[in-house]
Design a protein around this motif. Structure first.
Motif, PDB file in Angstrom:
ATOM      1  N   UNK A  32       0.829  -1.207   0.000  1.00  0.00           N
ATOM      2  CA  UNK A  32       0.000   0.000   0.000  1.00  0.00           C
ATOM      3  C   UNK A  32       0.862   1.256   0.000  1.00  0.00           C
ATOM      4  N   UNK A  33       1.869   1.278   0.850  1.00  0.00           N
ATOM      5  CA  UNK A  33       2.727   2.453   0.967  1.00  0.00           C
ATOM      6  C   UNK A  33       3.510   2.708  -0.309  1.00  0.00           C
ATOM      7  N   UNK A  34       4.083   1.660  -0.865  1.00  0.00           N
ATOM      8  CA  UNK A  34       4.846   1.815  -2.113  1.00  0.00           C
ATOM      9  C   UNK A  34       3.917   2.255  -3.245  1.00  0.00           C
ATOM     10  N   UNK A  35       2.733   1.678  -3.285  1.00  0.00           N
ATOM     11  CA  UNK A  35       1.757   2.056  -4.300  1.00  0.00           C
ATOM     12  C   UNK A  35       1.313   3.503  -4.194  1.00  0.00           C
ATOM     13  N   UNK A  38       5.504   6.008  -1.574  1.00  0.00           N
ATOM     14  CA  UNK A  38       6.588   5.982  -0.586  1.00  0.00           C
ATOM     15  C   UNK A  38       7.773   5.183  -1.136  1.00  0.00           C
ATOM     16  N   UNK A  39       8.962   5.727  -0.962  1.00  0.00           N
ATOM     17  CA  UNK A  39      10.170   5.062  -1.460  1.00  0.00           C
ATOM     18  C   UNK A  39      11.182   4.724  -0.376  1.00  0.00           C
ATOM     19  N   UNK A  40      10.871   5.088   0.876  1.00  0.00           N
ATOM     20  CA  UNK A  40      11.751   4.773   2.000  1.00  0.00           C
ATOM     21  C   UNK A  40      10.897   4.205   3.127  1.00  0.00           C
ATOM     22  N   UNK A  62      13.010  -3.501  -5.248  1.00  0.00           N
ATOM     23  CA  UNK A  62      14.450  -3.206  -5.222  1.00  0.00           C
ATOM     24  C   UNK A  62      14.785  -1.724  -5.290  1.00  0.00           C
ATOM     25  N   UNK A  63      13.850  -0.898  -5.760  1.00  0.00           N
ATOM     26  CA  UNK A  63      14.112   0.542  -5.848  1.00  0.00           C
ATOM     27  C   UNK A  63      13.735   1.285  -4.572  1.00  0.00           C
ATOM     28  N   UNK A  64      13.175   0.573  -3.602  1.00  0.00           N
ATOM     29  CA  UNK A  64      12.770   1.170  -2.338  1.00  0.00           C
ATOM     30  C   UNK A  64      13.848   0.901  -1.286  1.00  0.00           C
TER      31      UNK A  64
END
Length: 203
Positions: A32-35, A38-40, A62-64
């Motif tokens: 949910x957060x990445x979607x 959020x990246x960190x 892998x990019x997070x």
């Protein structure tokens, strides 16, 4: 890797703190957060099976940047590093945790409240000073600290949301950490809260 992750934290400006009661909740929350943009991510050590959650998040995204939080001592630091944490976050100032992080080539985000703790962290090379609990200390306190500690990278954590985040950035923080209050509720509510937060700090 330390410089790369440090730069990513500073560029993205928001660390989403995942502290949950059940291990099965972590994967869906990460998604949910990445979607939502959020990246960190910070997964706290008192979340069940946090190490496996860090490993899974790193594999899937892998990019997070995925770090470990609530790292209060060296034993936890070494455990988190063994699970692949890309940075360590503490609520307290422990210079041995800084040393363990840097030995592993990753950044240390060190919790502090007083000028003495902040100076200690800076002297030992902390990559960020986590001003905690930020909402209780207030923006005026940060402004006072930026006199003697001008140039230090501060992150405001504790009680930060879309309503007050812009004020903290105007005052001089390098980033913020957001957790429980903004991540309460179902997927849609969390997504909306994160997007509102990200919009507030860009506008």
């Amino acid at each position: 890797m330390k410089e790369e992750i440090t730069a990513k934290i500073q560029a993205d400006r928001v660390i989403a703190i995942i502290r949950l009661q059940e291990a099965l909740q972590v994967g869906p929350m990460v998604a949910t957060l990445v979607g939502a943009g959020i990246n960190v991510l910070e997964i706290t050590s008192n979340t069940p099976d946090y190490g496996a959650a860090i490993q899974s998040a790193r594999q899937k995204y892998p990019d997070v940047a995925v770090g470990a939080g609530t790292i209060t001592n060296t034993a936890l630091a070494l455990e988190a590093i063994s699970h692949g944490a890309q940075f360590l976050v503490t609520p307290n100032m422990n210079v041995e945790v800084i040393a363990a992080a840097h030995h592993a080539g990753i950044p240390a985000v060190m919790g502090a409240m007083t000028p003495t703790e902040i100076a200690l962290g800076i002297d030992h090379g902390a990559d960020f000073i986590k001003l905690f609990p930020a909402s209780l200390l207030g923006v005026a306190y940060l402004k006072a600290l930026l006199g003697p500690f001008r140039g230090a990278k501060f992150l405001a954590v504790g009680g930060i949301g879309a309503e007050n985040a812009p004020e903290w950035f105007r005052a001089g923080v390098s980033g913020i950490g957001v957790g429980g209050s903004i991540m309460a509720g179902e997927t849609t509510a969390v997504t909306q809260a994160i997007k509102k937060l990200l919009h507030s700090i860009k506008s």
